[in-house]
Design a protein around this motif. Structure first.
Motif, mmCIF file in Angstrom:
data_model
loop_
_atom_site.group_PDB
_atom_site.id
_atom_site.type_symbol
_atom_site.label_atom_id
_atom_site.label_comp_id
_atom_site.label_asym_id
_atom_site.label_seq_id
_atom_site.Cartn_x
_atom_site.Cartn_y
_atom_site.Cartn_z
ATOM 1 N N ALA A 116 0.825 -1.206 0.000
ATOM 2 C CA ALA A 116 0.000 0.000 0.000
ATOM 3 C C ALA A 116 0.863 1.261 0.000
ATOM 4 O O ALA A 116 0.429 2.313 -0.451
ATOM 5 N N PHE A 117 2.093 1.144 0.510
ATOM 6 C CA PHE A 117 2.952 2.317 0.645
ATOM 7 C C PHE A 117 4.398 1.884 0.484
ATOM 8 O O PHE A 117 4.827 0.908 1.077
ATOM 9 N N GLY A 118 5.155 2.578 -0.326
ATOM 10 C CA GLY A 118 6.558 2.250 -0.547
ATOM 11 C C GLY A 118 6.714 1.188 -1.618
ATOM 12 O O GLY A 118 5.727 0.635 -2.121
ATOM 13 N N ASN A 119 7.960 0.933 -1.993
ATOM 14 C CA ASN A 119 8.242 -0.086 -2.996
ATOM 15 C C ASN A 119 9.677 -0.579 -2.881
ATOM 16 O O ASN A 119 10.545 0.127 -2.389
ATOM 17 N N PHE A 120 9.872 -1.824 -3.336
ATOM 18 C CA PHE A 120 11.209 -2.387 -3.462
ATOM 19 C C PHE A 120 11.704 -2.096 -4.868
ATOM 20 O O PHE A 120 10.924 -2.043 -5.821
ATOM 21 N N GLU A 121 13.028 -1.938 -5.005
ATOM 22 C CA GLU A 121 13.642 -1.752 -6.310
ATOM 23 C C GLU A 121 15.057 -2.300 -6.259
ATOM 24 O O GLU A 121 15.628 -2.465 -5.181
ATOM 25 N N MET A 122 15.573 -2.618 -7.440
ATOM 26 C CA MET A 122 16.934 -3.127 -7.512
ATOM 27 C C MET A 122 17.663 -2.430 -8.653
ATOM 28 O O MET A 122 17.117 -2.278 -9.744
ATOM 29 N N ASP A 123 18.884 -2.026 -8.385
ATOM 30 C CA ASP A 123 19.748 -1.453 -9.407
ATOM 31 C C ASP A 123 20.284 -2.619 -10.239
ATOM 32 O O ASP A 123 20.999 -3.472 -9.721
ATOM 33 N N ARG A 124 19.923 -2.677 -11.509
ATOM 34 C CA ARG A 124 20.342 -3.804 -12.352
ATOM 35 C C ARG A 124 21.837 -3.809 -12.608
ATOM 36 O O ARG A 124 22.408 -4.834 -12.937
ATOM 37 N N GLU A 125 22.497 -2.668 -12.450
ATOM 38 C CA GLU A 125 23.942 -2.599 -12.689
ATOM 39 C C GLU A 125 24.752 -3.212 -11.550
ATOM 40 O O GLU A 125 25.671 -3.979 -11.785
ATOM 41 N N ASP A 126 24.428 -2.842 -10.305
ATOM 42 C CA ASP A 126 25.249 -3.334 -9.191
ATOM 43 C C ASP A 126 24.523 -4.316 -8.266
ATOM 44 O O ASP A 126 25.128 -4.854 -7.354
ATOM 45 N N GLY A 127 23.230 -4.537 -8.482
ATOM 46 C CA GLY A 127 22.485 -5.503 -7.689
ATOM 47 C C GLY A 127 22.014 -5.000 -6.335
ATOM 48 O O GLY A 127 21.494 -5.772 -5.534
ATOM 49 N N GLU A 128 22.171 -3.707 -6.068
ATOM 50 C CA GLU A 128 21.713 -3.159 -4.788
ATOM 51 C C GLU A 128 20.189 -3.194 -4.730
ATOM 52 O O GLU A 128 19.508 -2.791 -5.665
ATOM 53 N N ILE A 129 19.667 -3.674 -3.600
ATOM 54 C CA ILE A 129 18.224 -3.718 -3.380
ATOM 55 C C ILE A 129 17.872 -2.646 -2.372
ATOM 56 O O ILE A 129 18.533 -2.495 -1.348
ATOM 57 N N ARG A 130 16.809 -1.900 -2.682
ATOM 58 C CA ARG A 130 16.370 -0.799 -1.824
ATOM 59 C C ARG A 130 14.877 -0.929 -1.540
ATOM 60 O O ARG A 130 14.131 -1.466 -2.349
ATOM 61 N N PHE A 131 14.467 -0.390 -0.406
ATOM 62 C CA PHE A 131 13.050 -0.142 -0.150
ATOM 63 C C PHE A 131 12.921 1.361 -0.041
ATOM 64 O O PHE A 131 13.616 2.000 0.743
ATOM 65 N N ARG A 132 12.027 1.932 -0.852
ATOM 66 C CA ARG A 132 11.880 3.387 -0.908
ATOM 67 C C ARG A 132 10.436 3.776 -0.558
ATOM 68 O O ARG A 132 9.493 3.167 -1.039
ATOM 69 N N ALA A 133 10.318 4.774 0.286
ATOM 70 C CA ALA A 133 9.018 5.350 0.611
ATOM 71 C C ALA A 133 9.195 6.853 0.709
ATOM 72 O O ALA A 133 10.279 7.338 1.051
ATOM 73 N N GLY A 134 8.173 7.591 0.413
ATOM 74 C CA GLY A 134 8.275 9.036 0.490
ATOM 75 C C GLY A 134 6.912 9.689 0.508
ATOM 76 O O GLY A 134 5.879 9.023 0.366
ATOM 77 N N PHE A 135 6.932 10.986 0.682
ATOM 78 C CA PHE A 135 5.693 11.748 0.691
ATOM 79 C C PHE A 135 6.007 13.201 0.382
ATOM 80 O O PHE A 135 7.121 13.675 0.606
ATOM 81 N N PRO A 136 5.002 13.923 -0.154
ATOM 82 C CA PRO A 136 5.186 15.360 -0.345
ATOM 83 C C PRO A 136 5.109 16.024 1.024
ATOM 84 O O PRO A 136 4.375 15.572 1.901
ATOM 85 N N HIS A 137 5.857 17.080 1.233
ATOM 86 C CA HIS A 137 5.853 17.692 2.557
ATOM 87 C C HIS A 137 5.498 19.163 2.583
ATOM 88 O O HIS A 137 5.284 19.729 3.642
ATOM 89 N N LYS A 138 5.441 19.797 1.454
ATOM 90 C CA LYS A 138 5.202 21.234 1.459
ATOM 91 C C LYS A 138 3.833 21.545 2.061
ATOM 92 O O LYS A 138 2.822 21.025 1.617
ATOM 93 N N HIS A 139 3.833 22.332 3.086
ATOM 94 C CA HIS A 139 2.616 22.806 3.759
ATOM 95 C C HIS A 139 1.855 21.713 4.494
ATOM 96 O O HIS A 139 0.669 21.852 4.741
ATOM 97 N N LEU A 140 2.501 20.609 4.831
ATOM 98 C CA LEU A 140 1.819 19.549 5.558
ATOM 99 C C LEU A 140 2.361 19.470 6.991
ATOM 100 O O LEU A 140 3.568 19.402 7.186
#
Length: 180
Positions: free
Chosen positions: A89-113
């Motif tokens: 529901a929130f965030g995503n996994f991704e992998m850099d195909r060049e070096d094989g690094e796996i990340r979990f990334r999540a974020g949100f807009p913050h202006k005026h919140l």
């Protein structure tokens, strides 16, 4: 790492994250001209590091491990990460195909919140929790021929227990690593 940081940024969001981290007892470091914070944590399955980056209009958290996916297994891992992402529901996994690094990334807009104090704990710990939850399945896909569905099922049921996967040692060198 020293938890007592001086910030040069005027961002209330950045300062709120620092206050949360100071109060939680987590060690962290301020990086990139006070536009980011790095937190490391060792959990059941590995050691993870999350980088919190404050952009002009957004705030992101990227959680990584020091391990790299072997070249010969990257397509299988990408397929599995896609299956995991489909149900998130929130965030995503991704992998850099060049070096094989796996990340979990999540974020949100913050202006005026506004962000209440209760917001920080789930946001800070989400990446660590997601990586730790799925790391056994990722490792199983890297080092065995187990079907992806089975690796995910077993990891979610905590049935994957292999000392090699729980080791502090880096993954064995990929046989195909020298091949291009």
């Amino acid at each position: 790492m020293d938890n007592k940081h001086q910030t040069n940024t005027s961002s209330p969001l950045f300062e709120a994250l620092q206050q949360f981290l100071d109060g939680s007892g987590l060690e962290y470091e301020t990086i990139e001209a006070n536009r980011g914070i790095r937190v490391a944590m060792e959990l059941d399955n590995a050691q993870y590091s999350t980088l919190f980056l404050l952009g002009e209009n957004n705030f992101i958290a990227v959680t990584v491990t020091p391990f790299r996916t072997p070249k010969s297994r990257r397509m299988r891992v990408i397929e599995m990460l896609n299956r995991i992402n489909f149900d998130l529901a929130f965030g995503n996994f991704e992998m850099d195909r060049e070096d094989g690094e796996i990340r979990f990334r999540a974020g949100f807009p913050h202006k005026h919140l506004p962000f209440p104090t209760e917001f920080w704990s789930p946001f800070v710990f989400m990446g660590f929790g997601m990586m730790n939850r799925f790391w056994p399945a990722i490792q199983a896909i890297c080092w065995t021929n187990i079907p992806i569905e089975q690796a995910l099922h077993d990891a979610l049921d905590h049935q994957i227990h292999d000392e090699r996967w729980q080791s502090d040692e880096p993954f064995p060198k990929d046989e195909a690593e020298g091949e291009e």
